[in-house]
Design an enzyme around this catalytic site. Sequence first.
Site, PDB file in Angstrom:
ATOM      1  N   ASP A 130      10.675   2.941  13.025  1.00  0.00           N
ATOM      2  CA  ASP A 130      11.060   2.054  13.532  1.00  0.00           C
ATOM      3  C   ASP A 130      12.657   1.804  12.555  1.00  0.00           C
ATOM      4  O   ASP A 130      13.558   2.483  13.189  1.00  0.00           O
ATOM      5  CB  ASP A 130      10.117   0.843  13.664  1.00  0.00           C
ATOM      6  CG  ASP A 130       9.417   0.416  11.962  1.00  0.00           C
ATOM      7  OD1 ASP A 130       9.366   1.502  11.365  1.00  0.00           O
ATOM      8  OD2 ASP A 130       8.846  -0.056  12.202  1.00  0.00           O
ATOM      9  N   ASP A 171       1.666   5.123   1.876  1.00  0.00           N
ATOM     10  CA  ASP A 171       0.983   5.676   2.387  1.00  0.00           C
ATOM     11  C   ASP A 171       1.445   7.057   2.398  1.00  0.00           C
ATOM     12  O   ASP A 171       3.220   7.427   1.986  1.00  0.00           O
ATOM     13  CB  ASP A 171       2.507   5.046   4.110  1.00  0.00           C
ATOM     14  CG  ASP A 171       1.507   4.332   4.724  1.00  0.00           C
ATOM     15  OD1 ASP A 171       0.441   3.737   3.832  1.00  0.00           O
ATOM     16  OD2 ASP A 171       2.269   2.873   5.731  1.00  0.00           O
ATOM     17  N   ASP A 176       0.681  -0.964  -0.121  1.00  0.00           N
ATOM     18  CA  ASP A 176      -0.065   0.019   0.171  1.00  0.00           C
ATOM     19  C   ASP A 176       1.033   1.098  -0.010  1.00  0.00           C
ATOM     20  O   ASP A 176       2.365   0.747   0.592  1.00  0.00           O
ATOM     21  CB  ASP A 176      -0.635  -0.222   0.793  1.00  0.00           C
ATOM     22  CG  ASP A 176      -0.471  -0.129   2.372  1.00  0.00           C
ATOM     23  OD1 ASP A 176       0.810   0.268   2.770  1.00  0.00           O
ATOM     24  OD2 ASP A 176      -0.732  -1.396   3.047  1.00  0.00           O
TER      25      ASP A 176
HETATM   26  P1  ATP Z   1       4.320  -3.410   5.215  1.00  0.00           P
HETATM   27  O1  ATP Z   1       5.300  -3.090   3.345  1.00  0.00           O
HETATM   28  O2  ATP Z   1       4.254  -4.743   6.197  1.00  0.00           O
HETATM   29  O3  ATP Z   1       3.265  -2.422   4.963  1.00  0.00           O
HETATM   30  P2  ATP Z   1       5.712  -1.233   6.243  1.00  0.00           P
HETATM   31  O4  ATP Z   1       6.924  -0.613   6.241  1.00  0.00           O
HETATM   32  O5  ATP Z   1       4.834  -0.528   5.070  1.00  0.00           O
HETATM   33  O6  ATP Z   1       4.974  -2.409   5.695  1.00  0.00           O
HETATM   34  P3  ATP Z   1       3.327   0.051   8.253  1.00  0.00           P
HETATM   35  O7  ATP Z   1       3.190  -0.671   9.101  1.00  0.00           O
HETATM   36  O8  ATP Z   1       2.777   0.241   6.319  1.00  0.00           O
HETATM   37  O9  ATP Z   1       4.953  -0.850   7.347  1.00  0.00           O
HETATM   38  O10 ATP Z   1       4.096   1.236   8.572  1.00  0.00           O
HETATM   39  C1  ATP Z   1       3.933   2.210   7.600  1.00  0.00           C
HETATM   40  C2  ATP Z   1       5.352   3.270   8.378  1.00  0.00           C
HETATM   41  O11 ATP Z   1       4.903   3.767  10.065  1.00  0.00           O
HETATM   42  C3  ATP Z   1       6.703   2.471   8.698  1.00  0.00           C
HETATM   43  O12 ATP Z   1       7.447   2.359   7.502  1.00  0.00           O
HETATM   44  C4  ATP Z   1       7.769   3.025   9.275  1.00  0.00           C
HETATM   45  O13 ATP Z   1       8.043   3.782   9.303  1.00  0.00           O
HETATM   46  C5  ATP Z   1       5.779   3.556   9.949  1.00  0.00           C
HETATM   47  N1  ATP Z   1       6.060   2.705  11.442  1.00  0.00           N
HETATM   48  C6  ATP Z   1       4.622   1.924  11.674  1.00  0.00           C
HETATM   49  N2  ATP Z   1       4.666   0.759  12.855  1.00  0.00           N
HETATM   50  C7  ATP Z   1       5.428   1.458  13.113  1.00  0.00           C
HETATM   51  C8  ATP Z   1       6.052   1.085  15.159  1.00  0.00           C
HETATM   52  N3  ATP Z   1       5.208   0.462  15.557  1.00  0.00           N
HETATM   53  N4  ATP Z   1       6.964   2.444  15.419  1.00  0.00           N
HETATM   54  C9  ATP Z   1       7.451   3.195  14.163  1.00  0.00           C
HETATM   55  N5  ATP Z   1       7.136   3.172  13.402  1.00  0.00           N
HETATM   56  C10 ATP Z   1       6.456   2.729  12.651  1.00  0.00           C
HETATM   57 MG    MG Z   2       2.513   0.006   5.012  1.00  0.00          MG
END
Ligand code: ATP
Ligand code: MG
Length: 433
Positions: free
Chosen positions: A134, A57, A55
């Site tokens: 993170d 963001d 997705d």
């Molecule tokens: P995915 O491919 O699983 O969506 P993602 O990195 O996009 O991986 P998301 O959960 O969609 O993960 O979160 C989007 C962003 O928000 C992350 O890349 C990170 O920068 C931030 N983020 C999400 N969860 C946390 C957390 N628990 N602590 C700090 N930052 C976070």
């Molecule tokens: Mg994501």
Amino acid sequence: MPVPTVYSRSEHTISRSNISDSALKVLYQLKKAGFEAYLVGGCVRDLLLGREPKDFDVVTNANPDQVRRVFRNCRLVGRRFRLAHVFFGPEIVEVATFRGSAEEDSENQQTHEDGRLLRDNIYGTLEEDVWRRDFTVNSLYYNIRDFSIVDYTNGMADLRAGILRLIGEPVTRYREDPVRMLRVVRFAVKLGFTLDKACEKPLPELAGLLNGVPAARLFDEMLKLFLSGYGLQTFEMLRHYGLFAVLFPETDRCLESESEGFPRLFLVRALENSDKRITEGKSVTPYFLLSAFLWEPVQSLAEEKIVHGEDVLSAYQNAANEVLNRQIKITAIPKRITQSMREVWLLQSRLRQCTGIKPFRLLAHPRFRAAYDFLVLRAETGGADTNLAQWWTEFQTADEARQKKMTRPAASRKRSPKKFSASKAKPKNTDKQ
Ligand code: ATP
Ligand code: MG
């Protein structure tokens, strides 16, 4: 204030043709309304790696109410972090406001005594937002103004080297949000990255902090961990760091106590199976995998009850209830899923009935297919009679005449699964129900 490295459009590989139209619309509309707008997180990381993002963001300096005024197709969600969801048919683009730094605004931030952040609605600038994320590879920002990538944390270098590194001091970051321990495992497996040493070291010691995370959030994370196509590797790695034991303590105890590899093999096969289905684009249901996860605890408890004189059916029913009641306190499995899990388990004993009308009735049961797949998996790993599994395989595809013959008492006596099992299977491998 640290200075970011900015990679101009010609210095990176992200092209607008790889970004979803909806995400582009959101970025451009925010820009037109005079706000800053960036793609951030997993989508930037995945695009740079040449993978298709799950997705997109978006992050902006517009606060949630301002975002709502820019988009008509928009809803504000979330308590812990207030976000805007912008809808385009089935697609949702998540728009977050830059997070600010903690010290400046304690009124809008709540911390639990164990260091966990409970509420976190402090808005800030990109420079502040970076440090709240993170991992360095999740902290790259794609700027819609000039299509550059802004990198404050050396994320680009870590991405190239395949390293997962927490931003800041790892123990503090895990304490703030213990789910990051699950995320590091998920990303390591999914991306094939290695964990930076400082990020890896505290895991076994801090694993127990997951006990303080709300069960509903752990359930969501658990689905991401096991239903993304890399369940088996994820399981191995979670076990390695002692994280699995916190999520599924009873299963973990069963895995430890078995020496001959039988229950372990069962779970491994279940995970392999669901990974394969995901790779092939087939559907996977959480209840099937979860019934495999908790089968061994249910079975051992039921056996104990049987030894104490309970009849088989109520022993299994009570064991299922007890195990599930304990598990939902850790990972809040919704009722519709626990109900299907119970059915899969209880059907295991009904599948032993191969004569008369009962097998026909079972075929029509809504959970028959899952229960049958479960039986096959058990048989493959020595937990059930292979002849019984074969009987059901044949029965399903047989024509009516053959089915009638197969279910005749005499025929089934000749081919009674009970008769085959004991001598052929290893002692502990006999069908236990
Ligand atoms: P995915 O491919 O699983 O969506 P993602 O990195 O996009 O991986 P998301 O959960 O969609 O993960 O979160 C989007 C962003 O928000 C992350 O890349 C990170 O920068 C931030 N983020 C999400 N969860 C946390 C957390 N628990 N602590 C700090 N930052 C976070
Ligand atoms: Mg994501």
